[in-house]
Design an enzyme around this catalytic site. Structure first.
Site, PDB file in Angstrom:
ATOM      1  N   ASP A 159       0.864  -1.179   0.000  1.00 10.57           N
ATOM      2  CA  ASP A 159       0.000   0.000   0.000  1.00 10.57           C
ATOM      3  C   ASP A 159       0.905   1.234   0.000  1.00 10.57           C
ATOM      4  O   ASP A 159       1.919   1.262   0.704  1.00 10.57           O
ATOM      5  CB  ASP A 159      -0.851   0.049   1.271  1.00 10.57           C
ATOM      6  CG  ASP A 159      -1.981  -0.969   1.287  1.00 10.57           C
ATOM      7  OD1 ASP A 159      -2.006  -1.854   0.401  1.00 10.57           O
ATOM      8  OD2 ASP A 159      -2.835  -0.883   2.185  1.00 10.57           O
ATOM      9  N   HIS A 169       4.812  -7.360  -0.151  1.00  3.12           N
ATOM     10  CA  HIS A 169       4.449  -8.645  -0.744  1.00  3.12           C
ATOM     11  C   HIS A 169       5.094  -8.832  -2.117  1.00  3.12           C
ATOM     12  O   HIS A 169       5.617  -7.886  -2.702  1.00  3.12           O
ATOM     13  CB  HIS A 169       2.925  -8.745  -0.854  1.00  3.12           C
ATOM     14  CG  HIS A 169       2.228  -8.770   0.473  1.00  3.12           C
ATOM     15  ND1 HIS A 169       1.590  -9.896   0.968  1.00  3.12           N
ATOM     16  CD2 HIS A 169       2.077  -7.806   1.425  1.00  3.12           C
ATOM     17  CE1 HIS A 169       1.073  -9.618   2.158  1.00  3.12           C
ATOM     18  NE2 HIS A 169       1.355  -8.355   2.454  1.00  3.12           N
ATOM     19  N   SER A 173       8.816   3.127   5.023  1.00  6.67           N
ATOM     20  CA  SER A 173       9.846   3.487   4.062  1.00  6.67           C
ATOM     21  C   SER A 173       9.380   3.249   2.644  1.00  6.67           C
ATOM     22  O   SER A 173       8.249   3.567   2.310  1.00  6.67           O
ATOM     23  CB  SER A 173      11.152   2.761   4.333  1.00  6.67           C
ATOM     24  OG  SER A 173      12.189   3.394   3.613  1.00  6.67           O
TER      25      SER A 173
END
Length: 285
Positions: free
Chosen positions: A96, A152, A250
């Site tokens: 995200d 992911h 980050s």
């Protein structure tokens, strides 16, 4: 830009060079790891309020039930909240966040921001390992404090190497990206390299100011040693599988070889994305 705004920006950039980045991150890390009820409750509540964290999509919706701020920050999402695009050959967002930049790597240089770029060789930390990406494709995804902070797999692949690269800990927001040369190739990072149906793929987890740690599912939480650490692996991860997580935010950068994939045209700098959303497509028949 007004004089006041320019002054604030210049002071923000200068301050990052003056503060003891690693010492500050270690102190923040100790607080984030604390399981003291009063400390963790106060920090979680303050953070939740400041950034408007939506726990309704989290697997654990009760902020008081997290053992520490770190556990809260790296919280899992409810099943089904993020759907990984299942189309054959699709490449998905690893996290995200917001797309900082994406596009083609020209002569080994990755576009960072207006007037700034960095060397893919310096980013990867090894000339031989960087070679496949020198004319390839890249996407940089910035994870803000309010985002879900697990990273992911953008595409199915077999992890062959991880390379921990020590470095600085500048902030990685847009202001810093526009003003710190070679930012992402200077900060502490973990480079993950894969063999895929599209050839070589890299996912680079870049640390930042007050980031209390980087973790991968293969290496565990990285303990900074001040030296390069190259490890070899043979672990296959499917598209959408968790690869790692950030403790206090980050950036994730994904790299592919030349002529192996294309980015969907709807995406550009500052586009908001969610983990599993389709970003691009394989050009393999």
């Amino acid at each position: 830009m007004s004089f006041t705004s320019r002054l604030k920006k210049d002071l923000f950039i200068k301050a990052q060079s003056l503060v003891p980045q690693h010492q500050l991150s270690r102190v923040v890390g100790k607080v984030a790891e604390s399981e003291n009820i009063l400390i963790k409750a106060a920090v979680i509540q303050a953070f939740k309020t400041k950034y408007g964290i939506d726990l309704s999509i989290a697997e654990q919706a009760d902020a008081l039930k997290y053992k520490s701020f770190n556990e809260f920050f790296t919280r899992a999402l409810k099943e089904g909240v993020r759907v990984v695009d299942s189309a054959t050959g699709s490449i998905v967002s690893p996290a995200d966040g917001a797309i900082s930049q994406l596009g083609t790597i020209h002569d080994g240089e990755v576009f960072q921001a207006k007037g700034q770029s960095f060397s893919v060789e310096k980013l990867i930390g090894d000339p031989q390992l960087a070679q496949p990406f020198k004319q390839g494709q890249f996407a940089t995804v910035y994870l803000s404090p309010r985002d879900y902070h697990r990273v992911h797999m953008p595409f199915t692949g077999t992890l062959t190497e991880t390379l921990y690269i020590p470095g600085e800990l500048f902030s990685v927001n847009q202001v810093t990206a526009e003003n710190i040369p070679g930012l992402f190739a200077r900060n502490e990072r973990m480079v993950c390299l894969f063999d895929t149906e599209l050839g070589r793929m890299a996912v680079v987890l870049v640390g930042a100011m007050i980031v209390a740690g980087i973790e991968t599912v293969v290496t565990g939480k990285v303990k900074p040693t001040g030296r390069l650490e190259l490890n070899h692996h043979d672990v296959t991860l499917q598209k959408g599988d968790e690869l790692g997580r950030f403790y206090l935010g980050s950036t994730a950068i994904i790299l592919f070889e030349k002529d192996k994939m294309v980015w969907d045209q709807q995406f550009k700098a500052n586009s908001i994305v969610v983990m599993g959303e389709k970003l691009g497509q394989s050009t393999n028949p």
